[in-house]
Motif scaffolding. Structure first.
Motif, short mmCIF file in Angstrom:
data_model
loop_
_atom_site.label_atom_id
_atom_site.label_comp_id
_atom_site.label_asym_id
_atom_site.label_seq_id
_atom_site.Cartn_x
_atom_site.Cartn_y
_atom_site.Cartn_z
N GLU A 25 2.54 14.97 -4.87
CA GLU A 25 2.93 14.77 -5.89
C GLU A 25 3.15 13.16 -6.33
OE1 GLU A 25 2.80 16.42 -8.65
OE2 GLU A 25 4.27 15.43 -10.03
N ILE A 26 3.78 12.55 -5.48
CA ILE A 26 4.02 10.88 -5.66
C ILE A 26 2.61 10.50 -5.90
CG2 ILE A 26 4.55 8.82 -4.45
CD1 ILE A 26 7.00 10.21 -3.18
N MET A 27 1.55 10.81 -5.01
CA MET A 27 0.25 10.30 -5.00
C MET A 27 -0.52 10.51 -6.59
SD MET A 27 -1.17 11.35 -1.39
CE MET A 27 -2.91 10.70 -1.40
N ARG A 28 -0.22 11.81 -6.91
CA ARG A 28 -0.67 12.15 -8.40
C ARG A 28 0.05 11.10 -9.23
NH1 ARG A 28 0.52 14.19 -12.95
NH2 ARG A 28 2.46 14.51 -12.25
N MET A 332 9.47 7.99 -8.92
CA MET A 332 8.42 8.76 -8.23
C MET A 332 9.18 9.95 -7.33
SD MET A 332 5.43 6.08 -7.27
CE MET A 332 4.38 5.55 -8.54
N ILE A 333 9.95 9.22 -6.37
CA ILE A 333 10.72 10.11 -5.57
C ILE A 333 11.45 11.27 -6.12
CG2 ILE A 333 12.34 10.16 -3.76
CD1 ILE A 333 11.43 7.32 -2.83
N ALA A 334 12.21 10.93 -7.22
CA ALA A 334 13.28 11.69 -7.84
C ALA A 334 12.47 12.80 -8.75
CB ALA A 334 14.35 10.86 -8.77
N LEU A 485 6.20 1.47 -1.73
CA LEU A 485 7.53 1.49 -1.68
C LEU A 485 8.26 2.91 -1.82
CD1 LEU A 485 9.59 -0.91 -1.23
CD2 LEU A 485 9.74 -0.85 -3.71
N ALA A 486 7.74 3.71 -2.65
CA ALA A 486 8.03 5.22 -2.66
C ALA A 486 7.73 5.84 -1.36
CB ALA A 486 7.45 5.84 -3.71
N ILE A 487 6.61 5.88 -0.75
CA ILE A 487 6.15 6.48 0.32
C ILE A 487 6.66 6.13 1.49
CG2 ILE A 487 4.22 7.12 1.88
CD1 ILE A 487 2.53 7.28 -0.84
N MET A 488 7.09 4.78 1.57
CA MET A 488 7.67 4.31 2.96
C MET A 488 9.11 4.58 3.20
SD MET A 488 4.99 3.46 4.70
CE MET A 488 5.62 2.56 6.21
N THR A 489 9.65 4.32 2.03
CA THR A 489 10.94 4.19 1.89
C THR A 489 11.26 5.98 1.90
OG1 THR A 489 11.31 4.55 -0.55
CG2 THR A 489 11.49 2.28 0.65
N LEU A 490 10.85 6.80 1.32
CA LEU A 490 11.05 8.30 1.56
C LEU A 490 10.82 8.70 2.96
CD1 LEU A 490 11.55 11.01 0.26
CD2 LEU A 490 9.18 11.07 -0.33
#
Ligand SMILES: [Zn+2]
Length: 511
Positions: A25-28, A332-334, A485-490
């Protein structure tokens, strides 16, 4: 064998499928609805330059807090400090008239005075000795004064200590003049040097004589900072604020004007500078937005940038490029359905530019959290793309997996996972908020950034200059950075273990 089994189990936590759905979903979102530039537009162009102690700073903090809340994060405005007075900057313009006309290119440091509306006046070169001062005394009233030295960014000093220093230089200059006159023409005589670099030697006397303001030469882009006596030392009130504008002018224009004055030609300058103060004390706050960990709520990943920015521009890069990416990563994460296993804190720090004050306050206010932080991610190095990340060796395999979607989304950036070479823990902070965490023993390893595609970005051009605007950020990189940042921190929040610190910091060598 037993160890292999444990590793295999750790790599297959129950929530694995939910997590990979969240990353999809983040990628989308990243491809279809990446809002990083919208956040930056609001920060820069709706609020403007965000000096702590300004309305723009408070407005931006209020908006960021509101916006994080809308995305479902818990938000706290945490007090980081206070200014003795506040400062709000409006616009400014100036021109030369008289024999020649030209528009003037200049700025003023923050927390310095403006004009009393548009003010026109003749021009005087600053006196360096008592005799010169006496000769010019009556000409100083209503004049713009060209002062010596070149711009360092700081406002002209005006406190008691500066007055002492100047007095000593004035006496030395008088003594040198006397000596040079005495030995003039004598064989083998050595001339004494007269100080021609210290600006505004007769500062107090010139203010009393009624000058309109001081003008110093500056390289372009013009780096202007703030009045240190007010911002750092504090202790000023409305009654004790300096009242005379402190202008930093394009050095080419400065030397043209200075030469014309030396030739006793007709030069008139006009400035309109809208610098305003407000009553203090003015408290300022860091914005702290939290997604609570689903499995290890007492372990943390920190993602930060600094909300404050110099107001001669709008902080489009420093640190708008950081804050906007941190906010978009949080969004993105939330909104992806992710349930991070560790607690994630997205922090827009206050007052980085006046001495890392917000980050320092936060680490002092939360000593209990510090041992539990895996890594502090900080974006403050420009509007660049992320190209690699160095991680603890024992987590390399997990990070290779975490980075897979990044490679899929951005094949031409060739994002790499490397391993950390442990190094001694830094002993003093500097440069950016991440160093405050490092000194506190918290890993604050940053992803490497690069102008991969060749947008000719130059950090020194924007660094605390009038050029640091929205247009200097690079949308393509900003979008990539927010996503990475979203993918690495998550991914860091979902690791099988907290970062082992001994793989980041080498134990100090025994003496
Ligand atoms: Zn910065």
């Amino acid at each position: 064998m037993k160890r292999l089994l444990i590793i295999a189990m750790l790599l297959l936590p129950s929530g694995l499928f939910a997590q990979s759905a969240a990353v999809k979903e983040i990628m989308r979102i990243s491809k279809e609805d990446n809002r990083v530039m919208q956040h930056l537009d609001i920060l820069c162009n709706r609020f403007g330059g965000r000096m702590v102690g300004s309305d723009a700073y408070d407005n931006a903090a209020e908006w960021a807090a509101h916006t994080f809340k809308q995305w479902g994060l818990e938000v706290e405005l945490e007090k980081a400090g206070e200014m003795c007075v506040g400062f709000n900057r409006g616009g400014w313009w100036g021109r030369m008239t008289g024999e020649q006309t030209m528009p003037l290119y200049f700025t003023t440091p923050s927390y310095t005075s403006g004009t009393k509306g548009p003010q026109k006046g003749h021009v005087v070169i600053e006196p360096r000795t008592e005799a010169e001062f006496n000769r010019l005394k009556h000409k100083l009233n209503g004049a713009w004064v060209l002062v010596n030295g070149t711009n360092t960014g700081w406002a002209l000093e005006h406190d008691a200590k500066a007055a002492e220093k100047r007095k000593a230089i004035i006496e030395a200059n008088a003594e040198a003049t006397r000596h040079n006159r005495e030995v003039a023409g004598k064989e083998g005589a050595e001339l004494k040097e007269i100080d021609t670099t210290t600006p505004a030697l007769f500062y107090d006397q010139m203010v009393e004589a009624g000058v309109l303001g001081f003008i110093q030469a500056s390289k372009v882009p013009i780096r202007t900072l703030y009045d240190r006596a007010i911002v750092r030392d504090g202790g000023y009130t409305f009654e004790t604020l300096p009242t005379v504008p402190d202008i930093r002018l394009d050095e080419a224009q400065y030397s043209t004007i200075r030469k014309m004055v030396e030739e006793r030609r007709d030069v008139v300058l006009e400035f309109d500078i809208r610098n305003y103060f407000k009553m203090g004390p003015v408290p300022y706050h860091s914005v702290v937005a939290t997604i609570k960990g689903s499995k290890y709520p007492d372990e943390y990943v920190i993602v930060g940038g600094h909300l404050d920015a110099y107001d001669v521009a709008t902080g489009g890069v420093d640190c708008g490029s950081g804050c906007s990416a941190v906010m978009e990563a949080a969004r993105m994460i939330a909104t992806s359905g992710a349930k991070p296993e560790r607690t994630m804190k997205f922090i827009l720090f206050a007052a980085e530019e006046i001495g890392l004050v917000g980050a320092t306050a936060w680490t002092k206010q939360h000593p209990d959290l510090l041992p539990k932080i895996s890594n502090m991610f900080n974006r403050d190095g420009g509007p660049l793309a992320y190209i690699s990340f160095s991680v603890p060796a024992s987590l390399k395999k997990e990070y290779d997996k975490i980075a897979e979607p990044i490679k899929e989304l951005y094949p031409d950036y060739n994002f790499q996972i490397n391993t950390i070479n442990p190094s001694p823990k830094p002993t003093s902070a500097g440069g950016t908020d991440a160093t405050v965490f490092q000194v506190a023993g918290v890993p604050a390893v940053q992803m490497r950034e690069s102008d991969v595609k060749g947008y000719d970005f130059n950090y020194m051009e924007i660094w605390h200059t009038e050029r640091d605007t929205y247009r200097k950020s690079i949308p393509e990189y900003q979008k990539q950075a927010a996503t990475v940042l979203a993918i690495m921190t998550l991914g860091t929040a979902n690791l099988s273990k907290q970062w082992p610190r001994e793989e980041v910091y080498k134990a100090p060598e025994a003496k």
